[in-house]
Design an enzyme around this catalytic site. Structure first.
Site, PDB file in Angstrom:
ATOM      1  N   LYS A 129       2.010  -3.311   6.538  1.00  0.00           N
ATOM      2  CA  LYS A 129       2.425  -3.492   5.142  1.00  0.00           C
ATOM      3  C   LYS A 129       3.944  -3.416   5.026  1.00  0.00           C
ATOM      4  O   LYS A 129       4.581  -4.204   4.318  1.00  0.00           O
ATOM      5  CB  LYS A 129       1.745  -2.438   4.260  1.00  0.00           C
ATOM      6  CG  LYS A 129       0.238  -2.624   4.133  1.00  0.00           C
ATOM      7  CD  LYS A 129      -0.103  -3.960   3.485  1.00  0.00           C
ATOM      8  CE  LYS A 129      -1.584  -4.208   3.391  1.00  0.00           C
ATOM      9  NZ  LYS A 129      -1.893  -5.498   2.738  1.00  0.00           N
ATOM     10  N   TYR A 174      -1.896   0.161  10.238  1.00  0.00           N
ATOM     11  CA  TYR A 174      -2.178  -0.516   8.950  1.00  0.00           C
ATOM     12  C   TYR A 174      -0.954  -0.413   8.040  1.00  0.00           C
ATOM     13  O   TYR A 174      -0.449  -1.423   7.542  1.00  0.00           O
ATOM     14  CB  TYR A 174      -3.387   0.121   8.261  1.00  0.00           C
ATOM     15  CG  TYR A 174      -3.494  -0.270   6.808  1.00  0.00           C
ATOM     16  CD1 TYR A 174      -3.154   0.635   5.796  1.00  0.00           C
ATOM     17  CD2 TYR A 174      -3.884  -1.544   6.443  1.00  0.00           C
ATOM     18  CE1 TYR A 174      -3.223   0.269   4.458  1.00  0.00           C
ATOM     19  CE2 TYR A 174      -3.961  -1.925   5.112  1.00  0.00           C
ATOM     20  CZ  TYR A 174      -3.623  -1.010   4.124  1.00  0.00           C
ATOM     21  OH  TYR A 174      -3.686  -1.383   2.808  1.00  0.00           O
ATOM     22  N   SER A 177       0.821  -1.215   0.000  1.00  0.00           N
ATOM     23  CA  SER A 177       0.000   0.000   0.000  1.00  0.00           C
ATOM     24  C   SER A 177       0.850   1.257   0.000  1.00  0.00           C
ATOM     25  O   SER A 177       1.948   1.269   0.563  1.00  0.00           O
ATOM     26  CB  SER A 177      -0.876  -0.015   1.261  1.00  0.00           C
ATOM     27  OG  SER A 177      -1.402   1.261   1.503  1.00  0.00           O
ATOM     28  N   TYR A 204      -0.358  -0.311  -3.661  1.00  0.00           N
ATOM     29  CA  TYR A 204      -1.588   0.234  -4.258  1.00  0.00           C
ATOM     30  C   TYR A 204      -1.738   1.687  -3.876  1.00  0.00           C
ATOM     31  O   TYR A 204      -1.561   2.032  -2.700  1.00  0.00           O
ATOM     32  CB  TYR A 204      -2.824  -0.434  -3.687  1.00  0.00           C
ATOM     33  CG  TYR A 204      -3.021  -1.903  -3.895  1.00  0.00           C
ATOM     34  CD1 TYR A 204      -4.148  -2.508  -3.344  1.00  0.00           C
ATOM     35  CD2 TYR A 204      -2.141  -2.699  -4.594  1.00  0.00           C
ATOM     36  CE1 TYR A 204      -4.383  -3.875  -3.487  1.00  0.00           C
ATOM     37  CE2 TYR A 204      -2.357  -4.050  -4.747  1.00  0.00           C
ATOM     38  CZ  TYR A 204      -3.476  -4.638  -4.194  1.00  0.00           C
ATOM     39  OH  TYR A 204      -3.710  -5.973  -4.322  1.00  0.00           O
TER      40      TYR A 204
HETATM   41  C1  WQD Z   1      -9.736   9.229   0.604  1.00  0.00           C
HETATM   42  C2  WQD Z   1      -9.858  10.671   1.032  1.00  0.00           C
HETATM   43  C3  WQD Z   1     -10.280  10.985   3.366  1.00  0.00           C
HETATM   44  C4  WQD Z   1     -14.302   9.378   3.508  1.00  0.00           C
HETATM   45  C5  WQD Z   1      -7.320   3.950   1.061  1.00  0.00           C
HETATM   46  C6  WQD Z   1      -7.514   2.570   1.621  1.00  0.00           C
HETATM   47  C7  WQD Z   1      -6.247   2.094   2.257  1.00  0.00           C
HETATM   48  C8  WQD Z   1      -5.110   2.242   1.310  1.00  0.00           C
HETATM   49  C9  WQD Z   1      -4.985   3.682   0.877  1.00  0.00           C
HETATM   50  C10 WQD Z   1      -4.727   0.258   0.023  1.00  0.00           C
HETATM   51  C11 WQD Z   1      -9.158  10.930   2.361  1.00  0.00           C
HETATM   52  C12 WQD Z   1     -11.431  11.510   2.515  1.00  0.00           C
HETATM   53  C13 WQD Z   1     -13.059   9.772   3.043  1.00  0.00           C
HETATM   54  C14 WQD Z   1     -15.219  10.369   3.989  1.00  0.00           C
HETATM   55  C15 WQD Z   1     -13.622  12.060   3.477  1.00  0.00           C
HETATM   56  N1  WQD Z   1      -5.316   1.435   0.167  1.00  0.00           N
HETATM   57  N2  WQD Z   1     -12.737  11.094   3.030  1.00  0.00           N
HETATM   58  N3  WQD Z   1     -14.835  11.672   3.950  1.00  0.00           N
HETATM   59  O1  WQD Z   1      -7.665   7.003   3.206  1.00  0.00           O
HETATM   60  O2  WQD Z   1      -6.576   7.066   0.924  1.00  0.00           O
HETATM   61  O3  WQD Z   1      -7.147   4.864   2.090  1.00  0.00           O
HETATM   62  O4  WQD Z   1      -6.212   4.014   0.226  1.00  0.00           O
HETATM   63  O5  WQD Z   1      -3.955  -0.247   0.721  1.00  0.00           O
HETATM   64  O6  WQD Z   1      -6.415   0.735   2.584  1.00  0.00           O
HETATM   65  O7  WQD Z   1      -8.527   2.620   2.601  1.00  0.00           O
HETATM   66  O8  WQD Z   1      -8.912   6.329   1.081  1.00  0.00           O
HETATM   67  O9  WQD Z   1     -11.251   6.618   0.412  1.00  0.00           O
HETATM   68  O10 WQD Z   1     -10.723   6.328   2.894  1.00  0.00           O
HETATM   69  O11 WQD Z   1     -10.128   8.443   1.732  1.00  0.00           O
HETATM   70  O12 WQD Z   1     -13.309  13.259   3.487  1.00  0.00           O
HETATM   71  O13 WQD Z   1     -16.366  10.085   4.443  1.00  0.00           O
HETATM   72  O14 WQD Z   1     -11.241  10.963   1.244  1.00  0.00           O
HETATM   73  O15 WQD Z   1      -9.999  11.886   4.433  1.00  0.00           O
HETATM   74  O16 WQD Z   1      -8.563  12.189   2.304  1.00  0.00           O
HETATM   75  P1  WQD Z   1      -7.518   6.422   1.865  1.00  0.00           P
HETATM   76  P2  WQD Z   1     -10.336   6.888   1.560  1.00  0.00           P
END
Ligand code: WQD
Length: 374
Positions: free
Chosen positions: A177, A173, A149, A201
């Site tokens: 990784k 988390y 990740s 990823y």
């Molecule tokens: C994206 C952005 C939130 C929800 C994911 C996977 C993690 C890893 C990395 C693989 C962030 C914002 C979100 C909401 C918001 N992938 N947000 N309101 O955090 O990059 O993590 O990619 O390993 O496993 O979970 O993705 O979609 O949770 O958040 O403002 O209700 O959207 O703060 O900036 P994230 P996300």
């Protein structure tokens, strides 16, 4: 007439999940692999695998050979990776050398949740992975593609992020990784019979364009895109999206992420698996330590507000949002430098955000209750 080589048995952990199901679909398209899926269905449903297999069957040519038909079958096994006896039983079923390689995707993956229950994350993501590697070794299965990740980089010093960036995860988390990447690297350093690739990823999004498979997390989605899709289809009743902070050092103050189509991400796994063949060019000149890590991203960052706008266009839903405080574990910007994977694996992520949102909405609008609604 040349007979085609037998299919290679490949074990996909977490095969019923969002990433796993799309990876299995792409592996089946090559018609070179026979997939074994293990999953504990903690965040997925077995129905996803039946749909993947059906999709692959529907794409078979009329005159498909027996081998091509065989490649669309999935040996789907309910198995908890934290129970070594269950994992060993899978390998015993195929015997020593019976499984050619493993695509290890199964893991808990919510950054915020990992700060609340770190021990659960270390047990499930690290201990179980070590146990899997031990059993693989016991059964002469020494090729692994590992689902890592972008969170291994923590808050990176430079954007876009090359693989040479120091690994400094700042969530449990992300640390799980880093730990498993390190274990696989050391294993490959210690024994030249091992070949390993870690795939870091960035943010996978979208769904197969048929709308027949897609992202269907258990409970309320933690990730932005599936949450927006479920709001638009009325499955999540929140009248307002909560945006976690707009005081980041980014163009509009909200976090920036590198979103790539889940099928482009899945293709990257197939390229990595192919690269684990003996004599592969990525390890040319090496006689030992056959291990590499690659970013899988587009190299294009999009902010939360840009994502909301793209989903507004794709769904026609009038999203309302409010800015609230930052979420623990979030970093301002995770945008990949994908050049190494492009150069060495031939990886490409050509599908744009509009396509990701269109495919995501096509899946969600056809399956408002995901697989549970069938
Ligand atoms: C994206 C952005 C939130 C929800 C994911 C996977 C993690 C890893 C990395 C693989 C962030 C914002 C979100 C909401 C918001 N992938 N947000 N309101 O955090 O990059 O993590 O990619 O390993 O496993 O979970 O993705 O979609 O949770 O958040 O403002 O209700 O959207 O703060 O900036 P994230 P996300």
């Amino acid at each position: 007439m040349t007979t085609k080589p037998a299919l290679k048995n490949v074990l996909v952990t977490g095969g019923a999940g969002y990433i796993g199901s799309h990876v299995i679909y792409v592996l089946q398209k090559t018609r070179r692999y026979k997939v074994i899926s293990i999953d504990n269905y903690h965040n997925s449903l077995p129905a996803a695998l039946a749909r993947v297999s059906q999709l692959s069957k529907d794409e078979l040519p009329e005159n498909a050979t027996a081998l091509e038909r065989e490649s669309t079958e999935i040996d789907s096994i309910s198995c908890d990776l934290t129970k070594p006896e269950q994992v060993r039983a899978v390998f015993e079923k195929y015997g020593k050398g019976g499984i050619w390689g493993v695509v290890h995707i199964a893991a808990y993956k919510a950054v915020g949740e990992s700060t609340e229950v770190p021990l659960t994350y270390y047990a499930n993501n690290v201990s179980a992975s070590i146990s899997l590697l031990q059993i693989m070794n016991e059964f002469d299965c020494r090729r692994i593609v590992y689902s890592s990740s972008a969170t291994v980089y923590g808050t990176p010093p430079t954007i876009p992020i090359p693989e040479t960036t120091r690994l400094q995860a700042d969530s449990p988390y992300g640390k799980t990784k880093v730990m498993v990447e390190t274990v696989i690297d050391d294993l490959c350093q210690s024994d030249s019979k091992w070949r390993g690739i870690s795939l870091r990823y960035f943010n996978p999004a979208g769904a197969h364009p048929s709308g027949f498979i897609g992202e269907d997390p258990r409970g309320r989605p933690g990730n932005l895109l599936p949450l927006l899709a479920q709001m638009a289809v009325g499955r999540v009743k929140d009248p307002v999206l909560k945006v976690f902070g707009n005081d980041y050092p980014t163009p509009d103050g909200t976090c920036v992420r590198d979103y790539l189509h889940v099928l482009d991400l899945a293709s990257g796994h197939c390229l990595a698996l192919d690269a684990l063949e003996e004599g592969s060019s990525i390890f040319s000149g090496k006689t030992e330590a056959f291990y590499k890590a690659y970013n899988l991203g587009k190299g294009k960052g999009m902010s939360v507000l840009q994502i909301v706008e793209a989903m507004r266009k794709a769904t026609g839903f009038d999203y309302k949002y409010e800015i609230i405080g930052r979420r623990r574990g979030d970093v301002p910007d995770l945008t990949a430098d994908p050049a190494l994977a492009e150069k060495e694996l031939g990886f490409k992520a050509p599908q744009d955000l509009e396509t990701m949102c269109r495919d995501l909405w096509n899946w969600q609008s056809k399956n408002p209750l995901g697989y549970g609604g069938q």
